[in-house]
Design a protein around this motif. Sequence first.
Motif, short mmCIF file in Angstrom:
data_model
loop_
_atom_site.label_atom_id
_atom_site.label_comp_id
_atom_site.label_asym_id
_atom_site.label_seq_id
_atom_site.Cartn_x
_atom_site.Cartn_y
_atom_site.Cartn_z
N GLN A 184 -33.36 9.40 13.68
CA GLN A 184 -33.32 7.94 13.79
C GLN A 184 -34.66 7.34 13.38
OE1 GLN A 184 -32.16 6.56 17.66
NE2 GLN A 184 -32.14 4.40 17.06
N GLU A 185 -35.78 7.97 13.83
CA GLU A 185 -37.12 7.45 13.49
C GLU A 185 -37.39 7.62 12.00
OE1 GLU A 185 -39.60 8.24 17.63
OE2 GLU A 185 -39.30 9.92 16.22
N ILE A 186 -36.96 8.75 11.46
CA ILE A 186 -37.17 8.98 10.02
C ILE A 186 -36.41 7.95 9.19
CG2 ILE A 186 -36.69 10.59 8.14
CD1 ILE A 186 -37.29 12.87 10.08
N ASN A 187 -35.13 7.72 9.56
CA ASN A 187 -34.33 6.75 8.81
C ASN A 187 -34.91 5.35 8.90
OD1 ASN A 187 -32.55 8.74 8.02
ND2 ASN A 187 -31.18 8.45 9.78
N ALA A 188 -35.41 5.01 10.09
CA ALA A 188 -36.01 3.68 10.27
C ALA A 188 -37.28 3.53 9.42
CB ALA A 188 -36.32 3.44 11.74
N ARG A 189 -38.07 4.62 9.39
CA ARG A 189 -39.31 4.56 8.60
C ARG A 189 -38.99 4.48 7.11
NH1 ARG A 189 -44.04 2.60 7.69
NH2 ARG A 189 -45.45 4.01 6.58
N ILE A 190 -38.03 5.22 6.63
CA ILE A 190 -37.65 5.16 5.21
C ILE A 190 -37.13 3.77 4.86
CG2 ILE A 190 -35.97 6.03 3.52
CD1 ILE A 190 -36.24 8.77 4.79
N ALA A 191 -36.34 3.18 5.75
CA ALA A 191 -35.82 1.83 5.50
C ALA A 191 -36.96 0.82 5.43
CB ALA A 191 -34.83 1.45 6.61
N ALA A 192 -37.95 0.99 6.29
CA ALA A 192 -39.10 0.07 6.28
C ALA A 192 -39.89 0.22 4.98
CB ALA A 192 -39.99 0.36 7.48
N LEU A 193 -40.03 1.45 4.52
CA LEU A 193 -40.76 1.67 3.26
C LEU A 193 -40.01 1.10 2.07
CD1 LEU A 193 -41.99 5.35 3.87
CD2 LEU A 193 -43.40 3.29 3.82
N GLU A 194 -38.68 1.23 2.08
CA GLU A 194 -37.88 0.65 0.99
C GLU A 194 -37.99 -0.87 1.00
OE1 GLU A 194 -34.06 2.29 1.78
OE2 GLU A 194 -34.39 4.08 0.52
N ALA A 195 -37.97 -1.45 2.20
CA ALA A 195 -38.12 -2.90 2.30
C ALA A 195 -39.49 -3.34 1.80
CB ALA A 195 -37.90 -3.34 3.75
N MET A 255 -43.17 5.81 -1.99
CA MET A 255 -42.12 6.72 -2.45
C MET A 255 -42.49 8.17 -2.14
SD MET A 255 -40.69 5.08 -6.03
CE MET A 255 -42.26 4.73 -6.78
N ALA A 256 -43.79 8.51 -2.28
CA ALA A 256 -44.23 9.86 -1.93
C ALA A 256 -44.04 10.11 -0.43
CB ALA A 256 -45.69 10.05 -2.32
N GLU A 257 -44.30 9.10 0.38
CA GLU A 257 -44.13 9.25 1.84
C GLU A 257 -42.65 9.46 2.18
OE1 GLU A 257 -45.22 7.01 6.06
OE2 GLU A 257 -45.85 6.13 4.16
N MET A 258 -41.75 8.77 1.47
CA MET A 258 -40.32 8.96 1.73
C MET A 258 -39.90 10.39 1.41
SD MET A 258 -38.44 5.37 0.62
CE MET A 258 -39.41 4.92 -0.79
N VAL A 259 -40.48 10.96 0.31
CA VAL A 259 -40.18 12.35 -0.03
C VAL A 259 -40.68 13.28 1.07
CG1 VAL A 259 -40.62 14.20 -1.69
CG2 VAL A 259 -40.19 11.87 -2.50
N VAL A 260 -41.85 12.99 1.63
CA VAL A 260 -42.40 13.81 2.71
C VAL A 260 -41.52 13.70 3.95
CG1 VAL A 260 -44.37 14.09 4.27
CG2 VAL A 260 -44.76 13.67 1.83
N LEU A 261 -41.01 12.50 4.22
CA LEU A 261 -40.14 12.32 5.39
C LEU A 261 -38.85 13.13 5.24
CD1 LEU A 261 -40.61 8.48 5.97
CD2 LEU A 261 -41.37 10.32 7.49
N ASP A 262 -38.47 13.38 3.98
CA ASP A 262 -37.28 14.21 3.73
C ASP A 262 -37.60 15.70 3.79
OD1 ASP A 262 -35.27 12.39 3.56
OD2 ASP A 262 -35.53 12.03 1.40
N GLY A 263 -38.87 16.06 4.04
CA GLY A 263 -39.20 17.46 4.25
C GLY A 263 -40.15 18.07 3.25
#
Length: 698
Positions: free
Chosen positions: A98-109, A162-170
């Motif tokens: 849930q925290e990862i999805n919220a952070r990715i959504a914030a980065l996309e926004a 975008m690099a941070e979103m890739v890191v959040l995906d593992g």
Amino acid sequence: MRRGRTFYFMKRLPQKISGGVSNRFLRLSLRTEFPLDAVVRAGSLLAVYEQKEPEIVDALKQNEISPSEAEALLKAILRKDLNRILQEQNAETAMSDQEINARIAALEAENQALRDAMKFKDWSLVQPALCAAGEKTSLPLPLPVSPDLGRRAASLQRQINMAEMVVLDGEDIRLAAADLLPDAYKKDFDRFLEGEIMLSGAIESAVDKASSRDMARKIAATGEIALEFFGDIPLSTITTDKVKDLMFFIQRIPSLHGKKHGNNRFVHDREKPTKREEVERADLHDASVRAKIEADETLSLPEMRARLAERLIPRLTMTTVSHHLDRLHGIFRNAQRKLHYSGETRFLTHSDMKEHIKGNSNEKSDPLFVRKDRPKDREAWSQERLKTLLMSPIYTGFASIGRRWQPGSMIIRDAKYWVPLLVMTLGSRILEILQLKKTDLILHNGVLCLTIGITSEHRVKNSDSKRTLPLPQLLIDLGFVEWVHSLPVDQRLLFPSPAGGADIAAIAGNFGKQLKTLYRRLGIADWSEDFYALHKTLSSALDDAGVSENRRQAIAGHAGGTTLNKFYTKRNVSTLKSELEKFDLKVTVAFSDAHDHPVIEDCDLIAKPVAKVEVELGKDETASLVRVKSMQTGEILVNAKIAQNEPHSNPAGKGRFWTPQDVAIQLRSIGAAYELSMPQTLQRRQAVENLMTYGYKT
């Protein structure tokens, strides 16, 4: 202009300063109703304005950030975010889905907001990050943010997100951000995170790795000026143009900078002015001097230039400026070797630096432009100065250790006693003498000698400086050998006091300062004939005595011939002994029962009284007025106005003007009875020497 009874200064401002508005003026009250005062003050203001106008324009240009500075700001933003992402990646506690999805959504926004900002050129989203980067790197950020920098910062921030979103995906941040790193760091992620190499760190490293304490002090001095001028900025942001600006600033620094703060052994808390403050004070002084000279309409242009050369504050010599450039390059080379710096290490050649300084001064357009410095043109000591030293209280008896310039009954044979005699009679360098040991006194082929630079710990200038010199008879007569034998058994150096606690390269400078103070008290201190020039006196005297050049070079420790002086001098000590004795100081030595050692009783050197030559220049740079005054009595020996086209001779001032021939004959006559002290200013000295050719007999 004048308003009522008060004069005003008015200067039209160029459009680059007035913001593009024409006919805008700078108006300042001169606060005087007297025309002459108004002219002087207006001239001073104009000179200051002309000197400061380039700085004003440069300040206005600071709204434009350089490419290297923009690159440093963007790297600081990238480094800060990558550090944060790395720490979060290495945290022991993992984020929930849930925290990862919220952070990715914030980065996309945020990325969408950044795209919109780039469309509408609104840089408010990236301005805080740029300001923080500016503080981190000590680089000023011009506001408002320029479109180019704002767009690059927004684009970089999107890529970081975008690099941070890739890191959040593992993914690992080192792989996710590999394309964001500068080329020099693509294979060394961790080194990039260490941060920029700052100027202060590079200076500290260069000082720490310096070859000697003296060199460390010099590097630190150069670094201090660079830090004041640039601020503590990343090395990568220093460009050739910036170094040119630094060198132009350094050549404006007064030669006596850092020496007039008022601190001494009793007062320690007076604030030292910055180099920029010292430059500004010198500029104001020079502007005032120039205005007063320009206001005198009776002066010719050459005379104005000569007076400026005498009264302006001397600045650093170009040799010193070149040394600062070399040390700056040394700081960058050390950073490359020790700190993994990968940028430029050499920005300018000496010729490029001098060309830049000349091109940015007013030398071509301003007929009164004079850059004054004080280069050392050391000359051999005159007979009068030698006699004054040899018959001074140092050798005939002084009042106390702290008052060696006052006559008395005390004589102490220490460094201040022997070193000037050794330098004078051997022609050796001061540092060579100060390093002498008891074991350097030897007997070779029946001749008492001193060895210089033969042992490994004795530092000399080069291999030709290693030599064996016969001991002059004057030193033998004064009991030098007995004095050496009387030194304490555990004392190795002849003169341990000057060397105590000092770096080897600083010994001569420290000792020279002590003697300079003493010689000033004795009345023999001179800019050209200083203590360091004393070793030239022997070579000049031997030349006059007909000693061959190769022998003079061998004695002085200079390169000459194909045989090293180390072998030549030792093999020929007897010959060199006879050559050295040709320098006859005409000193009478006698044993003193009161002091229990030999002392100097008299010196028969012929010392002429000194007559000072003063000259004013005409329009063609020849002498227009010559005045000769006895320094002992103050009597005016000659006071002559010169007319080049005067048809008849007017000897002894019977008419209004003298011819050049009359003055030259008088100068030659005075020179037979007096030692002529020529003007220090080159233009005036050349005018006098040219005038004296009219009295030359073929």
